[in-house]
Design an enzyme around this catalytic site. Structure first.
Site, PDB file in Angstrom:
ATOM      1  N   GLU A  33      48.389 -13.180   4.671  1.00 45.78           N
ATOM      2  CA  GLU A  33      48.391 -11.746   4.349  1.00 45.78           C
ATOM      3  C   GLU A  33      47.918 -11.502   2.928  1.00 45.78           C
ATOM      4  OE1 GLU A  33      48.198  -9.364   6.805  1.00 45.78           O
ATOM      5  OE2 GLU A  33      50.083 -10.250   7.455  1.00 45.78           O
ATOM      6  N   THR A  35      45.133 -12.178   1.795  1.00 43.14           N
ATOM      7  CA  THR A  35      44.248 -13.266   1.387  1.00 43.14           C
ATOM      8  C   THR A  35      42.793 -12.954   1.707  1.00 43.14           C
ATOM      9  OG1 THR A  35      44.644 -14.363   3.506  1.00 43.14           O
ATOM     10  CG2 THR A  35      46.013 -15.050   1.649  1.00 43.14           C
ATOM     11  N   SER A 127      46.326  -2.145  12.722  1.00 45.57           N
ATOM     12  CA  SER A 127      44.888  -1.894  12.570  1.00 45.57           C
ATOM     13  C   SER A 127      44.331  -0.857  13.522  1.00 45.57           C
ATOM     14  CB  SER A 127      44.097  -3.205  12.690  1.00 45.57           C
ATOM     15  OG  SER A 127      44.413  -4.053  11.630  1.00 45.57           O
ATOM     16  N   SER A 129      42.923   1.799  12.468  1.00 47.06           N
ATOM     17  CA  SER A 129      41.659   2.249  11.864  1.00 47.06           C
ATOM     18  C   SER A 129      40.531   1.272  12.170  1.00 47.06           C
ATOM     19  CB  SER A 129      41.819   2.424  10.348  1.00 47.06           C
ATOM     20  OG  SER A 129      42.183   1.213   9.725  1.00 47.06           O
ATOM     21  N   GLU A 161      35.193   1.555   5.985  1.00 44.25           N
ATOM     22  CA  GLU A 161      36.538   1.686   5.411  1.00 44.25           C
ATOM     23  C   GLU A 161      36.462   1.842   3.897  1.00 44.25           C
ATOM     24  OE1 GLU A 161      40.876   1.272   6.416  1.00 44.25           O
ATOM     25  OE2 GLU A 161      39.235   0.861   7.787  1.00 44.25           O
ATOM     26  N   ASP A 173      40.795  -7.314   9.534  1.00 46.07           N
ATOM     27  CA  ASP A 173      41.142  -6.401  10.623  1.00 46.07           C
ATOM     28  C   ASP A 173      39.942  -6.138  11.524  1.00 46.07           C
ATOM     29  OD1 ASP A 173      43.545  -6.350   9.361  1.00 46.07           O
ATOM     30  OD2 ASP A 173      43.394  -4.290   8.642  1.00 46.07           O
TER      31      ASP A 173
END
Length: 387
Positions: A33, A35, A127, A129, A161, A173
């Site tokens: 996470e 990373t 996720s 989005s 994004e 994601d």
């Protein structure tokens, strides 16, 4: 809703006629996470729920966008399709992707009627989005014959994004939503996008997602703040060791150069990143060897590092994880996603799942006053046309 029901809704809005249906999943990250934007390893898998996109190309010089999850609808002329709306408009995730095709591959000659529906809980850290972005990408790519690869679509979605939602996210994601494969997780090197599809073989164990129903909002600044803190750490270390990303350091090298980082807060952020990359590498090897207990322990360590060093968990996530770890059949429990609310991911032995959902849900509500939700995860495929 199923596809037939969605087609009925499409016809309600846009009249009779055929339409094509695309789908792209949400994701859950098992470990690794914060990373991804640091050039490290992540280990996500695509889920069986996600975003559906129904489209009918027209001869009109405009697009129409509707979502069954949102109230506001949009009619956008082709000559304005790359213009962002004010922050908070859901359509920015869509036109942000379309804009990448226009900028890189040429203008669109005609419009379309488009309807979205998603069953990824908004703000759950799963996720929604990225699922919307990749669904848009695979739809536009195929319908307009752009011929881009799935990796191209992933990159376009990440760029959307950044440019249209204002979140300087890594690529995990979108990659999971685009490249996922049923019953596999993705061991991804975010620095060079080399990846391995690793079979998920959990004998007598299931992945259980716990939604805190405390929605996160990554565009409110905290996520971008962490990105900036990592950049500051890199700049502090650079004079001693030429690096571009924290992912280029192993724990021994970090210990050697960490005193170059003046801020204790920034040092803690960097320590999480470097140790989390190491944990992810070990976790994947443990999974391949069937060492689920060891994998679960690394999940626990990941959450503790995200809580103490990266400070992205918060009361709700910590409360749910603490309750989960009290269940005898819980092998590992951690937050998943960007944090600041959202969801937990848990490895739970089959015979304890009912107890897990009941007791963790009860304790979580007693502690926070919020009713959580739980899903036994099914791992699905990445974005594609389904009809």
């Amino acid at each position: 809703m199923n596809v037939d029901q969605l087609k009925v809704e499409f016809i309600k809005f846009y009249d009779e006629g055929d339409c094509h249906v695309y789908f792209s999943p949400g994701r859950v990250n098992l470990i690794g996470e914060h990373t991804d934007y640091n050039g490290g390893f992540v280990f996500p898998c695509a889920l069986s729920f996600g975003t559906y996109c129904l489209i009918r190309k027209t001869q009109n010089d405009y697009f129409q966008f509707r979502s069954l999850n949102q109230d506001k609808t949009y009619k956008i002329n082709l000559d304005s399709i790359t213009k962002a709306f004010p922050k908070g408009n859901w359509v920015n995730y869509v036109i942000g992707v379309i804009a990448q095709f226009v900028k890189n591959d040429g203008d669109l000659k005609n419009g379309a009627d488009i309807l979205f529906w998603g069953n990824v809980p908004n703000g759950a850290g799963l996720s929604s989005s990225a699922s919307l972005e990749v669904a848009t990408g695979v739809t536009i790519n195929q319908e307009y014959n752009f011929g881009k690869t799935q990796i191209d679509i992933v990159r376009y979605s990440q760029k959307a994004e950044h440019e249209y939602a204002g979140v300087m996210c890594g690529i995990m994601d979108q990659f999971a939503s685009g490249i996922g494969k049923k019953d596999h997780a993705i061991y991804l090197n975010c620095n060079n996008l080399e990846y391995e599809l690793v079979p998920i073989k959990l004998e007598g164990v299931k992945i259980v997602i716990g939604n805190t129903n405390s929605p996160h909002s990554l565009d409110e600044g905290k996520y971008n703040e962490r990105v900036e803190e990592c950049r500051v750490a890199v700049e502090a270390i650079k004079p001693s060791k030429k690096i571009a990303l924290l992912g280029e350091l192993n724990p021994a090298e970090f210990n050697l150069f960490s005193d170059k980082i003046i801020s204790e807060t920034v040092r803690k952020r960097a320590r999480h990143v470097v140790t989390e990359i190491e944990r992810t590498m070990k976790a994947v090897e443990n999974l391949k060897q069937g060492k689920l207990e060891e994998f679960g322990q690394l999940m626990n360590e990941s959450h503790d590092s995200l809580r103490d060093d990266y400070e992205v968990t918060g009361f709700e996530l910590d409360s749910m994880v603490e309750a989960a770890r009290k269940i005898e059949g819980t092998i590992g429990s951690r937050m998943t996603g960007g944090g600041f609310g959202g969801s937990t991911v848990n490895l739970v032995k089959d015979e304890f799942i009912e107890q897990f959902i009941e007791q963790v849900g009860k304790e979580y509500t007693e502690k926070t006053g919020i009713v959580g939700e739980f899903y036994v995860a099914e791992i699905g495929d990445g974005g594609k046309r389904i009809e």
